[in-house]
Design a protein around this motif. Structure first.
Motif, PDB file in Angstrom:
ATOM      1  N   ASP A  41     -30.859  10.267 -57.031  1.00 25.70           N
ATOM      2  CA  ASP A  41     -31.156  10.170 -58.462  1.00 25.70           C
ATOM      3  C   ASP A  41     -32.081   9.000 -58.778  1.00 25.70           C
ATOM      4  O   ASP A  41     -32.255   8.625 -59.933  1.00 25.70           O
ATOM      5  CB  ASP A  41     -29.870  10.061 -59.286  1.00 25.70           C
ATOM      6  CG  ASP A  41     -29.074   8.795 -58.992  1.00 25.70           C
ATOM      7  OD1 ASP A  41     -29.543   7.961 -58.164  1.00 25.70           O
ATOM      8  OD2 ASP A  41     -27.999   8.624 -59.576  1.00 25.70           O
ATOM      9  N   ASN A  42     -32.678   8.405 -57.724  1.00 23.31           N
ATOM     10  CA  ASN A  42     -33.580   7.265 -57.933  1.00 23.31           C
ATOM     11  C   ASN A  42     -34.887   7.438 -57.148  1.00 23.31           C
ATOM     12  O   ASN A  42     -35.442   6.460 -56.643  1.00 23.31           O
ATOM     13  CB  ASN A  42     -32.892   5.943 -57.565  1.00 23.31           C
ATOM     14  CG  ASN A  42     -32.263   5.994 -56.178  1.00 23.31           C
ATOM     15  OD1 ASN A  42     -32.433   6.954 -55.431  1.00 23.31           O
ATOM     16  ND2 ASN A  42     -31.524   4.948 -55.834  1.00 23.31           N
ATOM     17  N   VAL A  43     -35.357   8.672 -57.057  1.00 22.59           N
ATOM     18  CA  VAL A  43     -36.641   8.989 -56.415  1.00 22.59           C
ATOM     19  C   VAL A  43     -37.469   9.836 -57.376  1.00 22.59           C
ATOM     20  O   VAL A  43     -36.957  10.798 -57.957  1.00 22.59           O
ATOM     21  CB  VAL A  43     -36.457   9.751 -55.082  1.00 22.59           C
ATOM     22  CG1 VAL A  43     -37.819  10.172 -54.512  1.00 22.59           C
ATOM     23  CG2 VAL A  43     -35.695   8.909 -54.071  1.00 22.59           C
ATOM     24  N   VAL A  44     -38.729   9.470 -57.543  1.00 24.28           N
ATOM     25  CA  VAL A  44     -39.667  10.247 -58.352  1.00 24.28           C
ATOM     26  C   VAL A  44     -40.855  10.613 -57.480  1.00 24.28           C
ATOM     27  O   VAL A  44     -41.388   9.769 -56.756  1.00 24.28           O
ATOM     28  CB  VAL A  44     -40.168   9.442 -59.570  1.00 24.28           C
ATOM     29  CG1 VAL A  44     -41.159  10.272 -60.386  1.00 24.28           C
ATOM     30  CG2 VAL A  44     -39.007   9.002 -60.439  1.00 24.28           C
ATOM     31  N   VAL A  45     -41.268  11.875 -57.541  1.00 22.77           N
ATOM     32  CA  VAL A  45     -42.485  12.324 -56.861  1.00 22.77           C
ATOM     33  C   VAL A  45     -43.504  12.703 -57.923  1.00 22.77           C
ATOM     34  O   VAL A  45     -43.190  13.473 -58.840  1.00 22.77           O
ATOM     35  CB  VAL A  45     -42.207  13.540 -55.952  1.00 22.77           C
ATOM     36  CG1 VAL A  45     -43.507  14.005 -55.272  1.00 22.77           C
ATOM     37  CG2 VAL A  45     -41.157  13.196 -54.901  1.00 22.77           C
ATOM     38  N   THR A  46     -44.707  12.141 -57.823  1.00 18.94           N
ATOM     39  CA  THR A  46     -45.753  12.479 -58.774  1.00 18.94           C
ATOM     40  C   THR A  46     -46.861  13.270 -58.089  1.00 18.94           C
ATOM     41  O   THR A  46     -47.164  13.054 -56.903  1.00 18.94           O
ATOM     42  CB  THR A  46     -46.360  11.224 -59.433  1.00 18.94           C
ATOM     43  OG1 THR A  46     -46.971  10.403 -58.436  1.00 18.94           O
ATOM     44  CG2 THR A  46     -45.302  10.441 -60.179  1.00 18.94           C
ATOM     45  N   ARG A  47     -47.441  14.189 -58.834  1.00 13.81           N
ATOM     46  CA  ARG A  47     -48.559  15.018 -58.361  1.00 13.81           C
ATOM     47  C   ARG A  47     -49.641  15.065 -59.440  1.00 13.81           C
ATOM     48  O   ARG A  47     -49.389  14.760 -60.603  1.00 13.81           O
ATOM     49  CB  ARG A  47     -48.085  16.446 -58.058  1.00 13.81           C
ATOM     50  CG  ARG A  47     -47.179  16.588 -56.821  1.00 13.81           C
ATOM     51  CD  ARG A  47     -47.979  16.427 -55.540  1.00 13.81           C
ATOM     52  NE  ARG A  47     -47.172  16.685 -54.360  1.00 13.81           N
ATOM     53  CZ  ARG A  47     -47.190  17.831 -53.660  1.00 13.81           C
ATOM     54  NH1 ARG A  47     -47.951  18.848 -54.057  1.00 13.81           N
ATOM     55  NH2 ARG A  47     -46.440  17.971 -52.588  1.00 13.81           N
TER      56      ARG A  47
END
Length: 361
Positions: A209-215
């Motif tokens: 719940d503490n990972v973000v992936v951006t594209r």
């Protein structure tokens, strides 16, 4: 002037985009911004044009259909996706939502310049972890992050180096960070990567719940002008980002073009194949000139020049510009003797090689 901004704002150096003009040259070749030389999907262009009939209407504030198309393409839950005005906006929204003055932000040594802007806008401190062979060093990042890093930004592949770390290394990084540290994996160039040990970090964003992936849609989709990006994360983070973003932050033409682009896998495949061939050509040819080229998996190469007077990166940049060939100096990244060169059309790649052959003679 009596009105002053918050302390630290005037210390920010605004992001400087890649140059687009060469003095005295009517139609220069722009290889400074990692744009797709093949343009964009014809389907995306048609969708953009069709949307012009509805410019009087507000867009769907939640970009619902676009999120559904992205979710279908990558087998992701659309409810865990948020769209933005380029991935840059989403990075800035993360800073707005999670950073306070004095917080520590960590990046790799040659991380994307926007990470520094995000930190400074919030009054946070940016700390860079040394790289090994121009590649993110997970152990160094963990050491610098310690127990108190608020956000760790990792571009994978990285810009401007073009290098990457394996999925196992990204997982090792997440598992080595404290639970209260947000890991942001910036995958702007992910669609170009053709390596067996590279995987997207979507599974980590699904698991933690503490990972973000951006594209972004600016690179392989060729929609840089529309400023469109997206992020995938736990629902709690998406909820926060939806609270701090603008209510209509993605415009209608971008939504429609984005839907068409994400569905046009043929265009994506052709763009990736063109890039594979261009990368191989540039590595071989520039290396043959005696230049050191960092192995890249993106849509650009980082070329290192000698410090010898007459052969430096600054002099090479000026020489190329005079010939109408615009590339990207990367001194602001701490690489004063290097240039970043986007993979262009075949004819443009040949022009770069011919010009640098003359320059290095």
């Amino acid at each position: 002037m009596t009105l002053q901004p918050r302390p630290g704002i005037l210390d920010i150096k605004p992001y400087k985009p890649g140059a687009a003009d060469a003095p005295g040259i009517a139609n220069p070749v722009k290889l400074s911004s990692n744009e797709n030389p093949m343009g964009c999907s014809p389907l995306a262009r048609s969708a953009f044009e069709a949307s012009s009939k509805n410019l009087n209407l507000y867009p769907d504030g939640g970009a619902t259909r676009l999120r559904a198309a992205i979710g279908k393409a990558y087998n992701l839950d659309p409810a865990r996706i948020v769209c933005g005005t380029g991935s840059d906006e989403l990075l800035q929204l993360l800073g707005r939502a999670y950073l306070a003055p004095g917080d520590k932000v960590v990046q790799s040594q040659y991380g994307f310049l926007v990470y520094r802007l995000v930190a400074m806008q919030s009054g946070a401190e940016l700390v860079s972890a040394p790289e090994t062979n121009f590649t993110t060093d997970v152990d160094a990042v963990l050491q610098v992050a310690g127990e108190d890093a608020r956000i760790v930004f990792i571009a994978n592949p990285n810009n401007p180096t073009g290098t990457y770390i394996s999925h196992d290394e990204i997982r090792r990084l997440r598992e080595g960070l404290p639970e209260n540290t947000l890991l942001v994996v910036d995958e702007a160039y992910a669609e170009y990567v053709d390596r067996p040990d590279y995987e997207t970090a979507f599974d980590l964003a699904r698991e933690y719940d503490n990972v973000v992936v951006t594209r972004t849609f600016s690179k392989i989709h060729g929609l840089a002008a529309l400023r469109l990006g997206w992020a995938y994360a736990d629902g709690s983070i998406i909820d926060v980002l939806n609270r701090v973003r603008g209510p209509f932050n993605v415009n209608l033409p971008a939504i429609e073009a984005g839907i068409a682009a994400i569905e046009d896998t043929d265009f994506q495949q052709r763009s990736a194949e063109h890039n594979r061939q261009g990368l191989a050509y540039m590595h071989q040819q520039l290396g043959g000139l005696g230049l050191d080229v960092t192995p890249s998996v993106g849509n650009f190469v980082l070329v290192h020049f000698p410090e010898t007077k007459g052969k430096t990166a600054a002099e090479a940049d000026a020489f190329l510009t005079r010939k109408g060939l615009i590339v990207r100096p990367v001194a602001p990244y701490g690489l004063p003797n290097s240039l970043r060169i986007t993979i262009g059309l075949d004819a443009d790649n040949h022009k770069i090689v011919e010009a640098l052959t003359e320059f290095m003679a």
